[in-house]
Design an enzyme around this catalytic site. Structure first.
Site, short mmCIF file in Angstrom:
data_model
loop_
_atom_site.label_atom_id
_atom_site.label_comp_id
_atom_site.label_asym_id
_atom_site.label_seq_id
_atom_site.Cartn_x
_atom_site.Cartn_y
_atom_site.Cartn_z
N LYS A 263 -8.28 55.01 47.66
CA LYS A 263 -7.19 55.22 46.70
C LYS A 263 -7.30 54.25 45.53
O LYS A 263 -7.36 53.03 45.69
CB LYS A 263 -5.85 55.04 47.42
N CYS B 267 -1.39 60.42 46.89
CA CYS B 267 0.01 60.08 46.61
C CYS B 267 0.25 59.60 45.17
O CYS B 267 0.33 60.40 44.25
CB CYS B 267 0.48 59.05 47.63
N GLU C 8 -1.03 61.19 54.13
CA GLU C 8 -1.43 59.80 53.89
C GLU C 8 -1.00 58.88 55.02
O GLU C 8 0.15 58.90 55.47
CB GLU C 8 -0.82 59.33 52.57
#
Length: 279
Positions: free
Chosen positions: A116, A151, A45
């Site tokens: 995300k 994440c 990331e």
């Protein structure tokens, strides 16, 4: 039909704040070109900016046709790889910033774009600076259907269920997970693989970044929870070759996904049973 085996390589990078953008990109491109045997290569990331370098988000932001993704697409095309390009700070056409990752095909095409969904706001400025995505998307490849997550998404199992409902057999997680929550990383990566009966590929950053230590420990977990490869704390290239038939075999031998109670979901969401009678 999916190809019988896929060679997965996680590029567990260090992203020090002292390194300039030009040097970072040159170093990473050289490391990618040093990989000899791969079908799917995964980066972590915000490896270019550094997740914790919040003051760099706006200045480093690029559109999807910017120089960083253009360079990665060239490498994928040269090596005939599929590549999950970690994530980048994307400046979308409307000017908003997103934490965005893409799946690149072996022709250099952008096969899938994921912004995300779950932005982190606990001791982080990510949720303040970026706009969350809304789409859950999978992409078919020669080695199975691939879904993407990033994440903090690991803490939200419903996102992974949506990916499975869209036929995901491989889920790739790109991350900058901190060392102080390494135990959670280990638990959640294995849990998401087991409960969804998928190959889970989780590529994390390593080393120090803006005064924060990253956990490393990138991991490749099979649908039964068997760890096929794992990185340590330092930069490394954990890799494994996975038999793509394993997903279907596990799902057939232990059909937990087929036993999901959608009627219970309807009762609890609508306040009534599917027949219309209150319980």
């Amino acid at each position: 039909m999916p190809q019988p085996g896929v060679r997965v390589v996680c590029v567990q990078l260090e992203c020090p704040s002292s390194e300039g953008a030009h040097d970072r990109l040159r170093r990473v491109l050289a490391q990618l070109r040093s990989i000899d045997d791969a079908d799917l290569v995964v980066l972590p990331e915000l490896w270019m900016t550094g997740y914790f370098s919040f003051d760099r988000y706006a200045q480093d932001a690029e559109p999807l046709d910017g120089p960083v993704l253009t360079a990665l697409r060239r490498v994928a095309r040269e090596r005939r790889w599929h590549m999950v390009a970690g994530s980048m700070v994307e400046r979308s056409p409307n000017g908003r910033l997103h934490n965005t990752t893409v799946l690149i095909g072996p022709d250099g095409d952008l096969l899938q774009v994921y912004r995300k969904v779950h932005l982190f706001g606990h001791g982080s400025r990510e949720a303040e600076l970026l706009t969350p995505g809304r789409d859950v998307i999978t992409s078919r490849t020669p080695f199975g259907t691939v879904g993407l997550a990033t994440c903090y998404d690991l803490r939200f199992p419903e996102l992974f269920r949506l990916l499975v409902d869209q036929a995901a057999e491989i889920i790739v997680v790109v991350s900058a997970w901190p060392h102080e929550r390494l135990d959670h990383w280990r638990i959640l990566t294995r849990a998401r693989a087991v409960e969804n009966q998928v190959l889970l590929v989780a590529c994390n950053a390593a080393g120090w970044q803006a005064g924060r230590r990253l956990a490393g420990n990138s991991v490749i977990v099979d649908p039964w929870g068997v760890v096929l490869a794992e990185g340590g704390d330092a930069p490394s290239l954990p890799a494994a070759t996975f038999d793509t038939a394993r997903v279907a075999d596990v799902r057939a031998a232990f059909p937990a996904l087929a036993h999901r109670r959608f009627d219970i979901l309807l009762i609890n969401r609508l306040g009534e049973s599917p027949s219309g009678d209150n319980p």
